[in-house]
Design an enzyme around this catalytic site. Structure first.
Site, PDB file in Angstrom:
ATOM      1  N   SER A  11     -54.923  -5.000-103.852  1.00 19.45           N
ATOM      2  CA  SER A  11     -54.842  -4.271-105.212  1.00 19.45           C
ATOM      3  C   SER A  11     -55.796  -3.149-104.824  1.00 19.45           C
ATOM      4  O   SER A  11     -55.811  -2.140-105.510  1.00 19.45           O
ATOM      5  CB  SER A  11     -55.673  -5.022-106.161  1.00 19.45           C
ATOM      6  OG  SER A  11     -56.932  -5.354-105.784  1.00 19.45           O
ATOM      7  N   TYR A  42     -56.388  -5.816-110.399  1.00 23.64           N
ATOM      8  CA  TYR A  42     -55.075  -6.771-110.649  1.00 23.64           C
ATOM      9  C   TYR A  42     -55.681  -7.926-111.522  1.00 23.64           C
ATOM     10  O   TYR A  42     -54.893  -8.487-112.274  1.00 23.64           O
ATOM     11  CB  TYR A  42     -54.504  -7.357-109.502  1.00 23.64           C
ATOM     12  CG  TYR A  42     -53.576  -6.464-108.770  1.00 23.64           C
ATOM     13  CD1 TYR A  42     -53.522  -4.967-108.804  1.00 23.64           C
ATOM     14  CD2 TYR A  42     -52.563  -7.001-107.683  1.00 23.64           C
ATOM     15  CE1 TYR A  42     -52.778  -4.281-108.128  1.00 23.64           C
ATOM     16  CE2 TYR A  42     -51.813  -6.329-106.833  1.00 23.64           C
ATOM     17  CZ  TYR A  42     -51.746  -4.975-106.965  1.00 23.64           C
ATOM     18  OH  TYR A  42     -50.923  -4.084-106.563  1.00 23.64           O
ATOM     19  N   CYS A  73     -55.016 -10.866-100.902  1.00 21.95           N
ATOM     20  CA  CYS A  73     -55.577 -10.742-102.465  1.00 21.95           C
ATOM     21  C   CYS A  73     -55.428 -11.858-102.948  1.00 21.95           C
ATOM     22  O   CYS A  73     -54.201 -12.690-103.069  1.00 21.95           O
ATOM     23  CB  CYS A  73     -55.023  -9.530-103.176  1.00 21.95           C
ATOM     24  SG  CYS A  73     -55.159  -9.614-104.638  1.00 21.95           S
ATOM     25  N   ASN A  74     -56.667 -12.554-103.616  1.00 19.58           N
ATOM     26  CA  ASN A  74     -56.441 -13.951-104.144  1.00 19.58           C
ATOM     27  C   ASN A  74     -55.858 -13.989-105.389  1.00 19.58           C
ATOM     28  O   ASN A  74     -55.241 -14.858-105.594  1.00 19.58           O
ATOM     29  CB  ASN A  74     -58.048 -14.469-104.510  1.00 19.58           C
ATOM     30  CG  ASN A  74     -58.710 -14.715-103.208  1.00 19.58           C
ATOM     31  OD1 ASN A  74     -58.986 -15.975-102.853  1.00 19.58           O
ATOM     32  ND2 ASN A  74     -59.392 -13.674-102.608  1.00 19.58           N
ATOM     33  N   CYS A 183     -62.522 -13.469-103.899  1.00 19.30           N
ATOM     34  CA  CYS A 183     -61.764 -12.427-103.982  1.00 19.30           C
ATOM     35  C   CYS A 183     -62.140 -11.511-102.707  1.00 19.30           C
ATOM     36  O   CYS A 183     -63.282 -11.505-102.305  1.00 19.30           O
ATOM     37  CB  CYS A 183     -62.414 -11.565-105.235  1.00 19.30           C
ATOM     38  SG  CYS A 183     -61.813  -9.617-105.327  1.00 19.30           S
ATOM     39  N   HIS A 185     -62.423  -8.433-102.071  1.00 22.61           N
ATOM     40  CA  HIS A 185     -63.640  -7.466-102.321  1.00 22.61           C
ATOM     41  C   HIS A 185     -64.878  -8.003-101.992  1.00 22.61           C
ATOM     42  O   HIS A 185     -65.929  -7.123-101.590  1.00 22.61           O
ATOM     43  CB  HIS A 185     -63.318  -6.821-103.769  1.00 22.61           C
ATOM     44  CG  HIS A 185     -62.414  -5.684-103.807  1.00 22.61           C
ATOM     45  ND1 HIS A 185     -60.893  -6.333-103.911  1.00 22.61           N
ATOM     46  CD2 HIS A 185     -62.265  -4.246-103.875  1.00 22.61           C
ATOM     47  CE1 HIS A 185     -60.373  -5.122-104.240  1.00 22.61           C
ATOM     48  NE2 HIS A 185     -61.049  -3.980-103.953  1.00 22.61           N
TER      49      HIS A 185
END
Ligand SMILES: N[C@@H](CCC(=O)O)C(=O)O
Length: 259
Positions: A11, A42, A73-74, A183, A185
């Protein structure tokens, strides 16, 4: 053998934490990374919307002839990977919070997990946590606001520290000894988390496991790039190139592209 690129999407800029692991393990591979930053986060969207965006990202990478797609992306994995696998004829690698190793190794029987709302409320997450963590205390916290701060270049900010402090508090009260980062990030938060957490709390993320799985699936499908070439590293974003650059550093020969 294939000299096509590995496609990777997230995302936003978070999945670059996964790209780093993949590039380190498979330095010969050409890669195309797609950051859909304009649509981040997201994690606050529903499954239908997350699936729609994941389809769009996959189509983008397949138009560029990628041989395999990593859903870095989880949130997209837990909500959309089944649909992607059914819809597209290419191998997909997904990422899920690493609950299993934390649940197996905890001594205090308490594990913290920080992830997006979209991941924590997904059917796949409840299946995985039911399977591996039914006998331990799992303290789940939605990382509301974290992705937005990273996407806007405010990784090292007072706002971030305040948020993290708030999310960690109930976990520390429950005496966690493992914190699972759910996540992509969040690996960028590790330096700050190390300051905020007591020494005995271990942080786990799934990046290395995803890189190993990517290699295994390429090998299995005879898709590894065995040629010794300088890899082409392309990073597409519909958000800020500067934020992406600040996370990847200047030492690599990367092409930054807007789309
Ligand atoms: N990279 C994030 C996406 C977060 C978001 O966009 O909310 C993940 O793995 O879940």
């Amino acid at each position: 053998m294939s000299d096509k690129s590995i496609g990777i999407f997230d995302s936003g800029v978070g999945g670059t934490s996964i790209w780093k692991e993949i590039h380190q393990l498979l330095p010969n591979e050409h890669t195309i990374y797609l950051a859909d930053s304009i649509n981040a986060p997201y994690g606050t969207k529903g499954t239908k919307k997350i699936t729609e965006l994941s389809v769009k990202n996959t189509e983008f990478l397949l138009k560029k002839d990628c041989k395999l797609i990593v859903v870095a992306c989880n949130t997209a994995t837990t909500n959309a990977i089944d649909y992607l696998r059914k819809t597209f004829d290419v191998p997909f690698i997904g990422i899920e919070p690493a609950i299993k190793p934390a649940a197996l190794n905890t001594k205090t029987n308490a594990v913290g997990i920080l992830a997006t709302k979209g991941t924590l409320s997904s059917a796949l997450f409840s299946k995985t946590s039911g399977r591996f963590a039914s006998n331990i205390k799992l303290i789940e916290r939605e990382g509301t606001g974290i992705v937005e701060l990273i996407e806007s270049g405010k990784l090292r900010s007072d706002e971030m520290r305040t948020l993290l402090h708030q999310y960690l508090e109930p976990m520390l009260k429950a005496h966690i000894d493992y914190l699972v980062l759910g996540c992509t990030h969040y690996p960028y938060l590790i330096p700050i988390l190390l300051e905020l957490l007591p020494n005995h709390v271990k942080i786990i993320d799934s990046g290395e496991a995803v890189a190993r799985q990517t290699k295994a699936i390429l090998e299995k499908n005879n898709l590894l790039n065995t040629a010794k070439v300088n890899p082409k590293l392309e990073f597409y974003t519909n958000g800020s190139v500067e934020v992406m650059q600040s996370l990847l550093g200047n030492s690599l020969d990367i092409d930054y592209l807007k789309f």
